[in-house]
Design an enzyme around this catalytic site. Structure first.
Site, PDB file in Angstrom:
ATOM      1  CB  CYS A   1      48.035-114.465 -79.313  1.00 33.20           C
ATOM      2  SG  CYS A   1      47.399-112.765 -79.135  1.00 33.20           S
ATOM      3  CB  ALA A   2      45.182-116.424 -76.039  1.00 30.28           C
ATOM      4  CG  MET A   3      42.745-113.057 -74.733  1.00 33.56           C
ATOM      5  SD  MET A   3      42.638-111.905 -73.140  1.00 33.56           S
ATOM      6  CE  MET A   3      41.338-110.985 -73.491  1.00 33.56           C
ATOM      7  N   GLY A   4      44.387-111.893 -79.335  1.00 32.43           N
ATOM      8  CA  GLY A   4      44.385-111.007 -80.018  1.00 32.43           C
ATOM      9  C   GLY A   4      44.793-109.640 -79.982  1.00 32.43           C
TER      10      GLY A   4
ATOM     11  NE  ARG B   1      50.440-114.570 -76.394  1.00 35.12           N
ATOM     12  CZ  ARG B   1      50.097-115.719 -75.724  1.00 35.12           C
ATOM     13  NH1 ARG B   1      50.849-116.685 -75.553  1.00 35.12           N
ATOM     14  NH2 ARG B   1      48.663-115.760 -75.526  1.00 35.12           N
TER      15      ARG B   1
END
Length: 215
Positions: A146-149, A152
């Protein structure tokens, strides 16, 4: 009213924790009950502090961040064959099949927002099926990001382990958290708890013969 609900929730959490201890000692899955959000968050906090761009959390299954997904050369060099983007979309991590079009990478996008009110559970089974299909090939390697892991992507990986690897939510959290510092938001955690309850109920009804309810 709110105070009473809190006390009941804490009492339920402690009861579940006690039952989990009994289950670990005696191996009795019938004693398992889905813990409350606080107890589950404690499992994440007890996990690994490791938080790099990407970590392997299950054989050939990695959780990573936006930087990892955008690094086409790095993905190719590392041997990734599949990418599941849990932050698909123009205003999130805007990759997609075209971004990897000249690479031997199969792409699956989930357009999700990392907010507690977003219903990520509608993607649990389709995302889990994509991961499972990828890992059936011994030469495949998948990145779920996702964006940061942390939220999500971690939520979808946890759902996969529960659906296709016959894990309880507790088992799945312990497996992932020992390899990467993750923490789904409260809304996603609630959705995972509901999935856990459904799967536990189905498996008890099905008996020991059916181990993979995701098929």
């Amino acid at each position: 009213m709110a105070s009473g609900d809190t006390k009941t929730s804490v009492k339920h959490a402690h009861l579940c924790a006690e039952r989990l201890s009994v289950r670990e000692e005696e191996g009795d899955a019938e004693d398992y009950c889905t813990p409350g959000a606080f107890e589950l968050e404690r499992l994440f906090w007890k996990g690994s502090p490791q938080y790099t761009h990407v970590n392997e959390v299950w054989p050939r299954l990695h959780i990573g961040d936006e930087a990892t997904a955008l690094d086409r050369y790095g993905l190719q060099k590392a041997g990734f064959t599949h990418v599941l983007n849990a932050a698909h979309g123009r205003w999130n991590v805007d990759t997609g099949p075209d971004y990897y079009r000249d690479m031997a990478i199969e792409y699956h996008g989930v357009e999700a927002d990392d907010v507690p009110t977003f219903d990520l559970s509608i993607f649990f089974y389709s995302a889990a099926a994509f991961i499972d299909s990828a890992l059936r090939d011994d030469h495949s390697k998948i990145l779920v990001h996702c964006a940061m892991g942390r939220s999500r992507s971690a939520t979808l990986v946890l759902a996969y382990l529960m659906i296709h690897k016959n894990m309880t939510l507790v088992d799945a959290i312990q497996q992932v958290a020992k390899n990467r510092c993750v923490l789904p938001n409260r809304g996603f955690l609630k959705q995972l708890r509901e999935l856990d309850k459904q799967l536990v109920k189905q498996r008890r009804q099905a008996g020991p013969g059916d181990s993979d309810l995701g098929l």
